[in-house]
Design a protein around this motif. Structure first.
Motif, short mmCIF file in Angstrom:
data_model
loop_
_atom_site.label_atom_id
_atom_site.label_comp_id
_atom_site.label_asym_id
_atom_site.label_seq_id
_atom_site.Cartn_x
_atom_site.Cartn_y
_atom_site.Cartn_z
N ARG A 128 0.83 -1.21 0.00
CA ARG A 128 0.00 0.00 0.00
C ARG A 128 0.87 1.26 0.00
O ARG A 128 0.59 2.22 -0.72
N ARG A 129 1.92 1.25 0.82
CA ARG A 129 2.82 2.40 0.85
C ARG A 129 3.52 2.57 -0.51
O ARG A 129 3.70 3.69 -0.98
N ARG A 130 3.91 1.45 -1.10
CA ARG A 130 4.60 1.55 -2.39
C ARG A 130 3.67 2.08 -3.47
O ARG A 130 4.11 2.80 -4.37
N LEU A 131 2.39 1.74 -3.37
CA LEU A 131 1.45 2.30 -4.34
C LEU A 131 1.31 3.81 -4.13
O LEU A 131 1.26 4.58 -5.11
N GLU A 132 1.26 4.24 -2.88
CA GLU A 132 1.20 5.68 -2.62
C GLU A 132 2.47 6.37 -3.11
O GLU A 132 2.42 7.47 -3.67
N ASN A 133 3.62 5.72 -2.91
CA ASN A 133 4.90 6.31 -3.31
C ASN A 133 5.17 6.20 -4.81
O ASN A 133 6.15 6.79 -5.30
N ALA A 134 4.31 5.47 -5.51
CA ALA A 134 4.50 5.34 -6.96
C ALA A 134 4.41 6.70 -7.66
O ALA A 134 4.88 6.83 -8.79
N ARG A 135 3.87 7.68 -6.99
CA ARG A 135 3.84 9.03 -7.59
C ARG A 135 5.25 9.54 -7.85
O ARG A 135 5.48 10.34 -8.76
N TYR A 136 6.20 9.07 -7.03
CA TYR A 136 7.58 9.51 -7.23
C TYR A 136 8.17 8.95 -8.53
O TYR A 136 9.06 9.57 -9.12
N TYR A 137 7.67 7.80 -8.96
CA TYR A 137 8.10 7.27 -10.26
C TYR A 137 7.72 8.26 -11.35
O TYR A 137 8.53 8.58 -12.23
N ASP A 138 6.51 8.76 -11.27
CA ASP A 138 6.05 9.74 -12.27
C ASP A 138 6.85 11.04 -12.19
O ASP A 138 7.15 11.66 -13.22
N VAL A 139 7.21 11.45 -10.96
CA VAL A 139 7.99 12.68 -10.81
C VAL A 139 9.38 12.50 -11.43
O VAL A 139 9.87 13.37 -12.16
N ALA A 140 10.02 11.36 -11.14
CA ALA A 140 11.35 11.10 -11.69
C ALA A 140 11.30 11.00 -13.21
O ALA A 140 12.20 11.48 -13.91
N ARG A 141 10.27 10.38 -13.71
CA ARG A 141 10.11 10.26 -15.17
C ARG A 141 9.92 11.64 -15.80
O ARG A 141 10.52 11.95 -16.84
N ARG A 142 9.11 12.46 -15.18
CA ARG A 142 8.88 13.81 -15.67
C ARG A 142 10.18 14.63 -15.63
O ARG A 142 10.51 15.35 -16.57
N PHE A 143 10.92 14.50 -14.54
CA PHE A 143 12.16 15.24 -14.42
C PHE A 143 13.17 14.81 -15.49
O PHE A 143 13.84 15.65 -16.09
#
Length: 325
Positions: A128-143
């Motif tokens: 569950r925490r990893r799903l919440e933190n998956a937003r960071y994947y999108d941030v790193a991809r965007r960066f």
């Protein structure tokens, strides 16, 4: 006057008369000679040093292996014209949202089949925490994509996103650069278990290291900024090593951006370290914080503007540009 042929070119034409050492001793003179020659040549001692893998892996050859671990990536990066890097660290366990959702569903199904298993319950909480933190994947991809848009500089000043070359946050940053049509670099490390580089690295710019120390050297050698997402032991290791290098002035200061304020403030209590007197107030200022790709980019740009330094070319904050070591 003609130049002597390079030994690496095509072999010279054969001699009409063979040289004495080009054939083994005649068995007519010693019937056992041929077998003894074969045994001599089959022994590892007879192997040419650069072809003797056991010798290269031996303890006395460690110095040579260290040199090679440095030299091959260095030459590869020079050949590619990579003069500077933006280095991105972060957890291998933070996957893209769709993958994180699938893993949570699998963990919940396993717990439903055995609801009293505490380990399975932990797996569900972590998923569950990893799903919440998956937003960071999108941030790193965007960066990675944002920064790739700014990297169209000529050799040898070209800047590339560099990661550890693995999955999770590293994959995301490389993926963003890949999708923007830019090259990016991965520095893999050889581990006892099988591993694969992520598929978004540029061919010819993924290097495999034996020694963590040499890998760390290459992370820092061309770094113009460090962007550090939530992560575990490996991420913390890279963070604190970089902070120590800057604190002790073993390297010139550079922007260090921690992504995810809530995570980092819970993971490391820097204010406690300051109050305990084990770091100074200026050490607390060695990094900044961000949440989004835009904030990361702005933090790096603002750091260089405040320091009076260009992003390209080494410099010391507050002073003129200097040659790097």
């Amino acid at each position: 006057m003609t130049e002597a042929p390079d030994p690496q070119d095509d072999p010279p034409p054969p001699r009409r008369e063979p040289l004495p050492w080009s054939v083994p001793k005649d068995v007519a003179d010693d019937p056992a000679a041929l077998e003894r020659v074969r045994a001599i040549m089959a022994h590892p001692a007879y192997l040419q040093a650069d072809r003797d893998l056991d010798f290269l892996a031996s303890d006395p050859a460690r110095g040579t292996r260290l040199q090679l671990d440095y030299l091959k990536p260095e030459l590869g990066l020079r050949e590619a014209g990579i003069g500077h890097t933006i280095v991105v660290f972060g957890s291998t366990r933070i996957a893209e949202p769709a993958a994180a959702a699938r893993r949570l569903a699998a963990a919940e199904a396993a717990l439903a089949a055995d609801p009293d298993d505490p380990e399975l319950a932990l797996h569900v909480r972590q998923a569950r925490r990893r799903l919440e933190n998956a937003r960071y994947y999108d941030v790193a991809r965007r960066f990675g994509a944002m920064f790739a848009d700014q990297t169209d500089w000529p050799r040898p000043e070209r800047v590339a996103v560099m990661t550890g070359g693995g999955p999770g946050i590293m994959e995301a940053a490389n993926r963003g650069a890949f999708e923007a049509g830019a090259r990016s670099v991965g520095l893999n490390i050889t581990l006892p278990h099988e591993q694969y580089p992520n598929p978004y690295l540029s061919e010819g710019l993924c290097f495999s290291f034996h020694y963590f120390a040499l890998r760390k050297l290459h992370f820092m050698h061309r770094a113009r900024a460090l962007v550090i997402f939530p992560g575990g032991y490996g991420t913390l290791d890279e963070l604190f090593e970089a902070l120590t290098l800057v604190q002790t002035r073993k390297i010139d200061p550079l922007p260090i951006v921690l992504v995810g304020r809530a995570f980092w403030r819970a993971a490391v209590n820097f204010d406690f370290l300051l109050e305990e007197g084990v770091i100074d107030a200026e050490d607390r200022e060695l990094f900044s914080e961000a949440e989004t790709a835009e904030e990361i980019y702005a933090a790096i740009a603002d750091w260089y503007e405040d320091a009076g330094c260009p992003l390209l070319g080494p410099c010391r904050p507050g002073g003129p540009a200097v040659e790097g070591g």
